[in-house]
Scaffold this motif. Structure first.
Motif: not given
Length: 386
Positions: A132, A124-125, A195, A127-130, A121, A193
């Protein structure tokens, strides 16, 4: 009096001289432990990574960025299991605390480095939290960071597009650890991150510092590296590809040949120590020539007298060496703790083993000549003062 008591009594008959010599040995082995641990710190990154990964950088310099579009070409090369970009961020926390900070693709980094372990998890966070970031266990524990915190980091290089400052902020969404003890010791880095960084950086988008490739078969490393460099030959973005271990060694050499520097410093230290301890033992034997002659008169063999002198030297060197290595171990721990994981200086079992060998060799080298002189001593000449 026992033989051991007799040896110790002779060793400390000139207390001031013995204590000063002992202090010299302590300082020499303190330096030995710290310098060897510094050398190990710089080379451990090269030694523990293995041979399953390649690093592709610009042929000009690793500071020269490569286009992110090259990643698709690397993905398509046979034998490449996973590819991720990595960009040096140059992070500073608070006023001037340097933090090893890299910008990576969260999903791809997880594939390239399965040795870093973290709950799914948290991956996943990441990868998904902008905005991060994830931090290594050693670093997070040193600074008291907790998941969910917003961590302000200043970049040495990259300003924000929004306001032109280098003051960034990231949400800590995970704390990673290593698969084993060796990898756990190296959890002193931060990953950001890609991105978000690519979108927010003022220096433009679509760039990567280097590419890290995980191979299906380490035996294919040379073949894959040659193929990558041929693929970019005569282009605007020529590359240099090498194993991760070789790349890390090259990176360390940017600071100089640490191993050679350490060896020359230790050579100078121990050469001086040989003179100091050797002079102490030679002077001690000269002062006790009549007493050694009396020992032989009482029936002690030449070998026993030889053993007494060598034992004195060994006790002196062992006492000073062990104290010095113990001090180096404690000081290394304090430095590591004070630096927040940025300087993983550790006087481990390997350095202790090397130190114990050095103690034995030092004892033999400085004690052998005085001991041989005592062994060859003639009773009549000694008692006559000749």
């Amino acid at each position: 009096m026992t033989k051991f008591g007799f040896i110790v009594a002779n060793l400390f008959r000139k207390k001031a001289r013995t204590l000063l010599t002992l202090l010299s040995i302590v300082m020499a082995f303190l330096l030995f432990g710290l310098l060897q641990s510094v050398n190990a710190m710089f080379t451990s990154g090269a030694d523990f990574v293995g041979a399953t990964r390649l690093i592709t950088q610009s042929r000009v310099s690793f500071t020269q960025s490569l286009p992110i579009k090259m990643r698709a070409q690397l993905d398509a090369i046979p034998g490449v299991a996973a590819v991720s970009q990595q960009q040096w961020f140059g992070g500073v926390w608070q006023e001037n605390t340097q933090v090893f900070t890299f910008v990576v693709d969260p999903v791809r980094w997880h594939d390239v480095y399965p040795e870093w372990v973290m709950p799914e998890e948290q991956w996943q966070a990441f990868a998904n939290v902008r905005a991060s970031m994830i931090a290594g266990r050693v670093l997070a524990d040193a600074h008291g960071w907790q998941i969910g915190q917003t961590i302000p980091l200043k970049s040495d290089i990259f300003p924000l597009k929004s306001d032109g400052t280098k003051n960034w902020a990231f949400e800590l969404v995970g704390i990673y650890d290593g698969k084993d003890e060796e990898w756990q010791r190296n959890t002193n880095m931060v990953y950001l991150n890609y991105d978000y960084f690519d979108e927010a950086s003022q220096f433009g988008s679509g760039l990567a510092g280097i590419f890290v490739l995980r191979l299906d078969d380490p035996d294919m490393a040379q073949q894959v590296a040659a193929q990558i460099d041929r693929m970019t030959e005569n282009s605007a973005d020529e590359t240099k590809t090498q194993t991760e271990k070789d790349w890390n060694i090259g990176f360390v050499k940017q600071f100089g040949d640490i191993g050679m520097i350490v060896r020359w410093i230790l050579f100078a230290v121990f050469f001086t120590l040989l003179l100091v301890v050797g002079n102490t033992m030679a002077q001690s034997v000269r002062e006790r020539i009549p007493e050694l002659a009396v020992l032989k008169t009482l029936g002690f063999s030449d070998g026993s007298v030889l053993g007494f002198v060598l034992a004195e030297t060994l006790i002196l060197c062992a006492l000073g060496g062990v104290i010095g290595l113990a001090l180096a171990t404690g000081l290394g721990y304090l430095i590591q703790k004070g630096a927040g994981g940025m300087m993983p200086i550790s006087v481990d079992g390997g350095i202790w083993a090397l130190g114990l060998v050095a103690i034995v060799l030092l004892s033999i080298v400085v004690g052998l000549l005085p001991a041989l002189r005592a062994q060859r001593l003639k009773i009549v000449d000694a008692l006559a003062g000749r």
